[in-house]
Design a protein around this motif. Structure first.
Motif, PDB file in Angstrom:
ATOM      1  N   THR A  33     -23.933   7.267 -24.095  1.00  0.00           N
ATOM      2  CA  THR A  33     -24.411   6.382 -23.031  1.00  0.00           C
ATOM      3  C   THR A  33     -23.437   6.443 -21.865  1.00  0.00           C
ATOM      4  O   THR A  33     -22.350   7.020 -21.975  1.00  0.00           O
ATOM      5  CB  THR A  33     -24.529   4.931 -23.533  1.00  0.00           C
ATOM      6  N   SER A  34     -23.814   5.804 -20.758  1.00  0.00           N
ATOM      7  CA  SER A  34     -22.924   5.862 -19.595  1.00  0.00           C
ATOM      8  C   SER A  34     -22.818   4.558 -18.814  1.00  0.00           C
ATOM      9  O   SER A  34     -21.909   4.417 -17.989  1.00  0.00           O
ATOM     10  CB  SER A  34     -23.397   6.957 -18.630  1.00  0.00           C
ATOM     11  N   ARG A  35     -23.711   3.600 -19.050  1.00  0.00           N
ATOM     12  CA  ARG A  35     -23.745   2.405 -18.197  1.00  0.00           C
ATOM     13  C   ARG A  35     -23.517   1.098 -18.945  1.00  0.00           C
ATOM     14  O   ARG A  35     -22.739   0.267 -18.492  1.00  0.00           O
ATOM     15  CB  ARG A  35     -25.092   2.325 -17.455  1.00  0.00           C
ATOM     16  N   MET A  36     -24.237   0.881 -20.026  1.00  0.00           N
ATOM     17  CA  MET A  36     -24.186  -0.440 -20.653  1.00  0.00           C
ATOM     18  C   MET A  36     -22.863  -0.656 -21.388  1.00  0.00           C
ATOM     19  O   MET A  36     -22.202   0.282 -21.822  1.00  0.00           O
ATOM     20  CB  MET A  36     -25.354  -0.636 -21.615  1.00  0.00           C
ATOM     21  N   ARG A  37     -22.480  -1.913 -21.494  1.00  0.00           N
ATOM     22  CA  ARG A  37     -21.279  -2.264 -22.219  1.00  0.00           C
ATOM     23  C   ARG A  37     -21.516  -2.102 -23.717  1.00  0.00           C
ATOM     24  O   ARG A  37     -22.652  -2.157 -24.196  1.00  0.00           O
ATOM     25  CB  ARG A  37     -20.842  -3.690 -21.891  1.00  0.00           C
ATOM     26  N   LEU A  38     -20.425  -1.931 -24.441  1.00  0.00           N
ATOM     27  CA  LEU A  38     -20.459  -1.709 -25.877  1.00  0.00           C
ATOM     28  C   LEU A  38     -19.419  -2.617 -26.530  1.00  0.00           C
ATOM     29  O   LEU A  38     -18.443  -3.005 -25.897  1.00  0.00           O
ATOM     30  CB  LEU A  38     -20.129  -0.249 -26.205  1.00  0.00           C
TER      31      LEU A  38
END
Length: 301
Positions: free
Chosen positions: A63-68
């Motif tokens: 992924t590249s955008r959402m927080r984890l």
């Protein structure tokens, strides 16, 4: 109101695991979390269950955008020194997208896994003692280049954590707590507070009783914040769903009503479990995806 999801680590990465995390990002979720357990309750106890840190590492690359993040990590089988190193690495790999959900833990499988014959798991007071020291030391390990510490439960000798987190001064803590000591930790160290509601109400109560119980928790959080000179209104508040008497995944309207009522209490983020058939988290995936796609705009009006 932010909408997030929690994806249990039950799928092989090559058999749908990657796609679920990528789909969560496509749907626009603010964050995707996973549980940090060695295993969990039935029916998950005897099925696939993967580690949280490797799973989040793979998710960061996919992924590249959402927080984890974790929801939540506990001292039950973690040590702050080794955990800090893993978190700094995760924060780097994700380019500063990691949130550490952290709690005191319970007396389930994690609490027994590392015990020898005849050893007993920690009592509630002992868990609270470990948790307080764990959070304070982890805060130092993630903000200082070198740490030496000797406490009652944990030690750190000239521990190096260069270059530190991408997020400064460190990655955020989302502290799960409802008791007085835990709430004080959330007030002092948290960049967010997490609740699942009141377990006693969840077992036999009504949605209205659950709503009132969460309101009471938020009031107590306010008292804890006031004691340390912090504005509780500026501390984000997260509700992990699935453990209250409500049924917010029945329809988009049901979710919007649920989220709106809890937003009025001060909840800023609602976390939905990604549906898993034949479990307590079973739900219609198409409805779940409609909620993700449609509800945020309705809640913004």
């Amino acid at each position: 109101m932010r909408l997030s999801t929690v994806i249990l680590p039950v799928r092989r990465w090559s058999e749908g695991g990657r796609e679920v995390w990528q789909r969560a990002e496509e749907l626009g979720f603010h964050a995707a979390y996973t549980y940090d357990h060695l295993s969990w309750r039935v029916p998950f106890r005897d099925g696939p269950w993967f580690g949280a840190v490797p799973t989040l590492t793979a998710a960061a690359a996919a992924t590249s955008r959402m927080r984890l993040g974790t929801l939540v990590t506990s001292p039950n089988f973690r040590h702050p020194v080794t955990l800090a190193k893993e978190l700094i690495s995760l924060d780097d790999i994700s380019d500063g997208r990691i949130t550490l959900g952290i709690g005191a833990g319970g007396n389930g499988f994690d609490a027994y896994a590392l015990l020898g014959e005849g050893e007993e798991p920690w009592t509630p007071r002992e868990r609270a003692d470990h948790f307080a020291e764990f959070v304070a030391l982890l805060d130092r390990l993630l903000t200082e280049d070198a740490v030496t510490y000797e406490g009652e439960h944990y030690k750190a000798h000239e521990v190096r954590n260069v270059p530190g987190c991408v997020q400064r001064p460190r990655l955020p803590f989302a502290v799960a707590a409802t008791g007085p000591r835990g709430l004080r930790l959330a007030a002092r160290y948290g960049q967010a507070w997490v609740t699942t509601g009141d377990p006693k109400v969840s077992a036999a109560g009504t949605p209205e009783q659950s709503h009132a119980a969460i309101a009471g928790q938020i009031e107590k959080l306010g008292t804890a914040c006031e004691a340390v000179g912090r504005d509780a209104g500026k501390l984000p508040k997260t509700l992990l769903t699935g453990f209250t008497p409500d049924r917010p995944l029945d329809s988009v309207d049901a979710f919007v009503d649920f989220a709106g009522r809890h937003g009025e209490l001060g909840i800023d983020e609602i976390v939905l479990h990604w549906p898993i058939d034949d479990t307590i988290f079973a739900a219609d995936l198409s409805v779940f995806e409609r909620i993700a796609a449609e509800a945020p705009a309705q809640l913004a009006t």
